[in-house]
Design a protein around this motif. Structure first.
Motif, PDB file in Angstrom:
ATOM      1  N   ASN A   1       0.788  11.486 -21.237  1.00  0.00           N
ATOM      2  CA  ASN A   1       2.031  12.199 -21.558  1.00  0.00           C
ATOM      3  C   ASN A   1       3.198  11.758 -20.674  1.00  0.00           C
ATOM      4  O   ASN A   1       4.308  11.560 -21.150  1.00  0.00           O
ATOM      5  N   ASP A   2       2.942  11.631 -19.395  1.00  0.00           N
ATOM      6  CA  ASP A   2       4.054  11.394 -18.482  1.00  0.00           C
ATOM      7  C   ASP A   2       3.945  10.122 -17.670  1.00  0.00           C
ATOM      8  O   ASP A   2       4.721   9.900 -16.748  1.00  0.00           O
ATOM      9  N   SER A   3       2.968   9.294 -17.998  1.00  0.00           N
ATOM     10  CA  SER A   3       2.885   8.011 -17.294  1.00  0.00           C
ATOM     11  C   SER A   3       2.239   6.959 -18.197  1.00  0.00           C
ATOM     12  O   SER A   3       1.412   7.277 -19.053  1.00  0.00           O
ATOM     13  N   ILE A   4       2.696   5.750 -17.975  1.00  0.00           N
ATOM     14  CA  ILE A   4       2.024   4.604 -18.596  1.00  0.00           C
ATOM     15  C   ILE A   4       1.618   3.695 -17.458  1.00  0.00           C
ATOM     16  O   ILE A   4       2.448   3.316 -16.618  1.00  0.00           O
ATOM     17  N   LEU A   5       0.358   3.374 -17.414  1.00  0.00           N
ATOM     18  CA  LEU A   5      -0.132   2.458 -16.392  1.00  0.00           C
ATOM     19  C   LEU A   5      -0.576   1.182 -17.089  1.00  0.00           C
ATOM     20  O   LEU A   5      -1.426   1.211 -17.991  1.00  0.00           O
ATOM     21  N   LEU A   6       0.036   0.064 -16.695  1.00  0.00           N
ATOM     22  CA  LEU A   6      -0.360  -1.240 -17.241  1.00  0.00           C
ATOM     23  C   LEU A   6      -1.013  -2.014 -16.106  1.00  0.00           C
ATOM     24  O   LEU A   6      -0.362  -2.342 -15.117  1.00  0.00           O
TER      25      LEU A   6
ATOM     26  N   LEU B   1       0.835  -1.195   0.000  1.00  0.00           N
ATOM     27  CA  LEU B   1       0.000   0.000   0.000  1.00  0.00           C
ATOM     28  C   LEU B   1       0.875   1.252   0.000  1.00  0.00           C
ATOM     29  O   LEU B   1       0.647   2.198  -0.749  1.00  0.00           O
ATOM     30  N   LEU B   2       1.922   1.220   0.834  1.00  0.00           N
ATOM     31  CA  LEU B   2       2.819   2.364   0.912  1.00  0.00           C
ATOM     32  C   LEU B   2       3.497   2.577  -0.440  1.00  0.00           C
ATOM     33  O   LEU B   2       3.557   3.691  -0.963  1.00  0.00           O
ATOM     34  N   PHE B   3       3.964   1.491  -1.005  1.00  0.00           N
ATOM     35  CA  PHE B   3       4.646   1.557  -2.293  1.00  0.00           C
ATOM     36  C   PHE B   3       3.714   2.154  -3.356  1.00  0.00           C
ATOM     37  O   PHE B   3       4.076   3.032  -4.124  1.00  0.00           O
TER      38      PHE B   3
ATOM     39  N   THR C   1       6.810  -1.594 -10.517  1.00  0.00           N
ATOM     40  CA  THR C   1       5.841  -2.693 -10.619  1.00  0.00           C
ATOM     41  C   THR C   1       5.268  -2.981  -9.240  1.00  0.00           C
ATOM     42  O   THR C   1       5.896  -2.657  -8.224  1.00  0.00           O
ATOM     43  N   SER C   2       4.112  -3.623  -9.207  1.00  0.00           N
ATOM     44  CA  SER C   2       3.629  -4.190  -7.949  1.00  0.00           C
ATOM     45  C   SER C   2       4.700  -5.146  -7.465  1.00  0.00           C
ATOM     46  O   SER C   2       5.264  -5.902  -8.260  1.00  0.00           O
ATOM     47  N   GLN C   3       4.983  -5.124  -6.174  1.00  0.00           N
ATOM     48  CA  GLN C   3       6.076  -5.982  -5.697  1.00  0.00           C
ATOM     49  C   GLN C   3       5.600  -7.109  -4.810  1.00  0.00           C
ATOM     50  O   GLN C   3       6.354  -8.021  -4.504  1.00  0.00           O
ATOM     51  N   THR C   4       4.341  -7.047  -4.426  1.00  0.00           N
ATOM     52  CA  THR C   4       3.854  -8.105  -3.547  1.00  0.00           C
ATOM     53  C   THR C   4       3.184  -9.212  -4.350  1.00  0.00           C
ATOM     54  O   THR C   4       2.816 -10.235  -3.800  1.00  0.00           O
ATOM     55  N   SER C   5       2.996  -9.014  -5.652  1.00  0.00           N
ATOM     56  CA  SER C   5       2.357 -10.044  -6.468  1.00  0.00           C
ATOM     57  C   SER C   5       3.405 -10.782  -7.267  1.00  0.00           C
ATOM     58  O   SER C   5       4.290 -10.166  -7.846  1.00  0.00           O
ATOM     59  N   ASN C   6       3.234 -12.083  -7.301  1.00  0.00           N
ATOM     60  CA  ASN C   6       4.170 -12.957  -7.981  1.00  0.00           C
ATOM     61  C   ASN C   6       4.448 -12.586  -9.418  1.00  0.00           C
ATOM     62  O   ASN C   6       3.532 -12.479 -10.215  1.00  0.00           O
ATOM     63  N   GLY C   7       5.713 -12.400  -9.733  1.00  0.00           N
ATOM     64  CA  GLY C   7       6.109 -12.290 -11.130  1.00  0.00           C
ATOM     65  C   GLY C   7       6.025 -10.908 -11.747  1.00  0.00           C
ATOM     66  O   GLY C   7       6.506 -10.713 -12.860  1.00  0.00           O
ATOM     67  N   PHE C   8       5.440  -9.930 -11.061  1.00  0.00           N
ATOM     68  CA  PHE C   8       5.300  -8.602 -11.678  1.00  0.00           C
ATOM     69  C   PHE C   8       6.646  -7.892 -11.835  1.00  0.00           C
ATOM     70  O   PHE C   8       6.917  -7.271 -12.847  1.00  0.00           O
TER      71      PHE C   8
ATOM     72  N   ARG D   1       9.094  10.640 -15.739  1.00  0.00           N
ATOM     73  CA  ARG D   1       7.985   9.836 -16.283  1.00  0.00           C
ATOM     74  C   ARG D   1       8.100   8.406 -15.780  1.00  0.00           C
ATOM     75  O   ARG D   1       9.208   7.912 -15.600  1.00  0.00           O
ATOM     76  N   ILE D   2       6.949   7.753 -15.597  1.00  0.00           N
ATOM     77  CA  ILE D   2       7.045   6.373 -15.133  1.00  0.00           C
ATOM     78  C   ILE D   2       6.142   5.425 -15.928  1.00  0.00           C
ATOM     79  O   ILE D   2       5.114   5.811 -16.487  1.00  0.00           O
ATOM     80  N   ILE D   3       6.622   4.190 -15.954  1.00  0.00           N
ATOM     81  CA  ILE D   3       5.812   3.089 -16.475  1.00  0.00           C
ATOM     82  C   ILE D   3       5.497   2.245 -15.250  1.00  0.00           C
ATOM     83  O   ILE D   3       6.418   1.750 -14.582  1.00  0.00           O
ATOM     84  N   PHE D   4       4.224   2.115 -14.922  1.00  0.00           N
ATOM     85  CA  PHE D   4       3.848   1.364 -13.718  1.00  0.00           C
ATOM     86  C   PHE D   4       3.083   0.101 -14.112  1.00  0.00           C
ATOM     87  O   PHE D   4       2.050   0.173 -14.774  1.00  0.00           O
ATOM     88  N   ILE D   5       3.628  -1.031 -13.711  1.00  0.00           N
ATOM     89  CA  ILE D   5       3.006  -2.322 -14.039  1.00  0.00           C
ATOM     90  C   ILE D   5       2.310  -2.804 -12.778  1.00  0.00           C
ATOM     91  O   ILE D   5       2.954  -3.208 -11.806  1.00  0.00           O
ATOM     92  N   ASN D   6       1.002  -2.749 -12.800  1.00  0.00           N
ATOM     93  CA  ASN D   6       0.217  -2.843 -11.576  1.00  0.00           C
ATOM     94  C   ASN D   6      -0.694  -4.078 -11.538  1.00  0.00           C
ATOM     95  O   ASN D   6      -1.420  -4.354 -12.496  1.00  0.00           O
ATOM     96  N   GLN D   7      -0.637  -4.777 -10.430  1.00  0.00           N
ATOM     97  CA  GLN D   7      -1.562  -5.910 -10.242  1.00  0.00           C
ATOM     98  C   GLN D   7      -2.898  -5.372  -9.741  1.00  0.00           C
ATOM     99  O   GLN D   7      -2.959  -4.575  -8.799  1.00  0.00           O
ATOM    100  N   THR D   8      -3.988  -5.829 -10.381  1.00  0.00           N
ATOM    101  CA  THR D   8      -5.312  -5.447  -9.908  1.00  0.00           C
ATOM    102  C   THR D   8      -6.300  -6.580 -10.164  1.00  0.00           C
ATOM    103  O   THR D   8      -6.175  -7.305 -11.149  1.00  0.00           O
ATOM    104  N   ASP D   9      -7.251  -6.733  -9.267  1.00  0.00           N
ATOM    105  CA  ASP D   9      -8.265  -7.777  -9.467  1.00  0.00           C
ATOM    106  C   ASP D   9      -9.531  -7.209 -10.079  1.00  0.00           C
ATOM    107  O   ASP D   9     -10.519  -7.900 -10.213  1.00  0.00           O
TER     108      ASP D   9
END
Ligand code: TNX
Length: 538
Positions: A127-132, A10-12, A65-72, A103-111
């Motif tokens: 422009n300044d972020s990519i959310l996957l 959550l903090l991350f 990336t999400s760090q608590t989910s396997n493989g992200f 700029r960031i690319i964020f690879i996010n786990q979501t249900d």
């Protein structure tokens, strides 16, 4: 310090959101119009909404990336490596050194993607972020292939003081129609090295394949080390079509291939073809032979002359050992037993054999897969039948509850020649030019086969006429790229005119990968130039 992984996560997440917000505010560069809807993506995503601006990928971009989910995190690292190889740009992954990051690319786990499909993903490019967003690491992995395909070959260094690669902005919502999207390589007729197989797997991964079926044994060679039956490779591994040296994978090498594929979220489905196509095994251990002749090495290309002795206990003890050893190295839930073209096995013996082997496969915790002939036996509904030439057997299996993999020879066989002038390949089923490989309906191909019975699509590459990467690629590409789209994209979005434009624009990638694709005249292949010297392939 943190009570739980969840709190840490959550903090991350909060930190990352803060970074996104800062990045969004910092700069609103007026990028030239870039249209996401025009991007040459293959397979074509389910939904693309262009917002006609761009994300500026440059040295001030970082990946989180999400760090608590396997493989992200691994998916983030994979993306960083590919970006490095492609445009020679080093990006941090989940690093704390973020002072210079804009700029960031964020690879996010979501249900909460709104679909149950484990391979679904959504991409929001601003422009300044990519959310996957993805539910699983496999979904995230498919998503980063889309992202890779959006990175241009040339940077926009006329507008910025340092190179910047513009990724068209917008939203992509995507998921595959088929659970199984496979290719097969016959490493038995000719042997392919670990490096050659890895290169093929890399190419498949880029187009979102998730299954790689290895045809590991046939009359001409046995290619996988079995410790309890060493002569299989000492003797049966030393031959191939045309009299070449053959070869085999040690168990270590096979595990290495399985691991390499798994890093790309591709499952390896091992096949030991039996009771026919077994000359190499019977030549190694004559006790297995059931065709009444003394086995000898075979390096020709005829089929249907060999069989195990289906009434001998030793044969089933042998199969038990082989399945046990391979299953132990194989995370895939499937084990393929072949079962095709057993022309010298009596029908009763064949049925007896398939039913006994199915029990062995189950005992070792796997679901059996077999070519369509296996439907002559009473197979379990958990068994999968692979259609290649007998729709009636596929229908029979489906009626009994089995799932079907579609590999109709006249449409999906990668070893069929493109036309009568093609250098490699056969044409017993058809000539398959690039348009004919794409222009057909997998779901409607077998009349009467319910959609729910289709597990997916697989393109097999038999290797009677090919023996190295260049020859493999000539037959597999570009057709394998089209099958990737047929297996992923909803059928009402299959469109040859659009596909052939997008295919034409695969040349930068194919050239970078040094792929010897067949330059079909049906395609207006695009010329291109690279910004950077080619460092490493891919
Ligand atoms: C048929 S398809 C075969 C293979 C050959 C291939 C050549 C199938 C299950 N059996 O043994 O290699 O044709 O195209």
């Amino acid at each position: 310090m943190f009570k739980s992984d969840a709190a840490k996560g959550l903090l991350f997440f909060t930190v990352v959101l803060f970074l996104v917000a800062c990045a969004e505010r910092k700069k609103k560069v007026n990028y030239p119009k870039t249209d996401l809807a025009e991007a040459p993506l293959i397979p074509r995503p389910v939904k693309v909404i262009a917002t006609n601006s761009a994300f500026g990928l440059d040295a001030k971009t970082a990946i989180y990336t999400s760090q608590t989910s396997n493989g992200f995190e691994e998916v983030g690292v994979f993306l960083a490596q590919k970006i490095k190889n492609h445009i020679d740009l080093d990006l941090y992954v989940n690093s704390n050194e973020n002072e210079t990051i804009e700029r960031i690319i964020f690879i996010n786990q979501t249900d909460t993607l709104g679909t149950d499909n484990p391979e679904a993903y959504q991409l929001y490019i601003k422009n300044d972020s990519i959310l996957l967003n993805a539910k699983t690491a496999a979904g995230a992995f498919r998503g980063i292939q889309t992202l890779r395909q959006l990175i241009p070959e040339t940077s926009n260094d006329t507008l910025a003081e340092r190179p910047m690669w513009l990724i068209p902005s917008g939203k992509i919502v995507d998921e595959p129609i088929f659970e199984y999207r496979g290719a097969m390589l016959d490493v038995a007729r000719h042997f392919f090295t670990v490096a050659e197989v890895k290169k093929f797997i890399d190419l498949l991964a880029y187009y979102k394949y998730n299954a790689f079926h290895m045809h590991l044994s046939d009359d001409q060679g046995w290619r996988i080390e079995i410790k309890s039956w060493p002569k299989l490779t000492e003797v049966g591994g030393q031959t191939e079509v045309g009299g070449g040296p053959g070869g085999f994978y040690t168990q270590e090498e096979f595990k290495e291939l399985v691991g390499y594929a798994a890093e790309r979220h591709i499952e390896v489905i091992p096949e030991i073809d039996m009771p026919g196509h077994t000359n190499a095994a019977s030549f190694s251990y004559p006790i297995l032979n059931g065709n009444g002749k003394k086995p000898s090495a075979y390096t020709g290309t005829h089929v249907g002359f060999s069989t195990f002795d289906t009434r001998k206990d030793t044969v089933y003890a042998f199969i038990d050992d082989v399945v046990r050893e391979i299953a132990a190295m194989s995370p895939s839930p499937y084990f393929h037993i072949g079962g095709d073209e057993s022309h010298v096995t009596k029908k009763n013996d064949y049925i007896h054999f398939v039913e006994k082997v199915e029990k062995i496969v189950k005992k070792h915790g796997k679901r059996m897969v077999g070519w369509n002939e296996i439907a002559q036996a009473k197979i379990d509904p958990s068994t999968v039948a692979q259609l290649w030439n007998e729709p009636h057997n596929a229908l029979k299996a489906a009626k009994n509850g089995s799932k079907i993999i579609l590999s109709p020879a006249a449409k999906t066989y990668l070893d069929m020649q493109y036309d009568s002038l093609s250098e490699y390949g056969l044409h017993w089923a058809a000539y398959i030019p690039v348009d004919s490989a794409y222009n057909w309906s997998p779901a409607a191909h077998v009349e009467g086969l319910p959609k729910e019975s289709i597990l997916g699509l697989e393109a097999p590459l038999w290797s009677e006429t090919i023996s190295n990467s260049a020859e493999l690629e000539y037959l597999a590409f570009p057709r394998a790229i089209g099958y990737a789209e047929l297996a992923w994209t909803p059928e009402n979005q299959h469109d040859w005119e659009s596909y052939k434009e997008r295919l034409a624009q695969q040349t930068p990638y194919l050239d970078r990968m040094d792929v010897n694709y067949y330059p079909s005249k049906l395609i207006d292949w695009k010329e291109h130039k690279h910004t950077y010297k080619e460092i490493e392939r891919d």
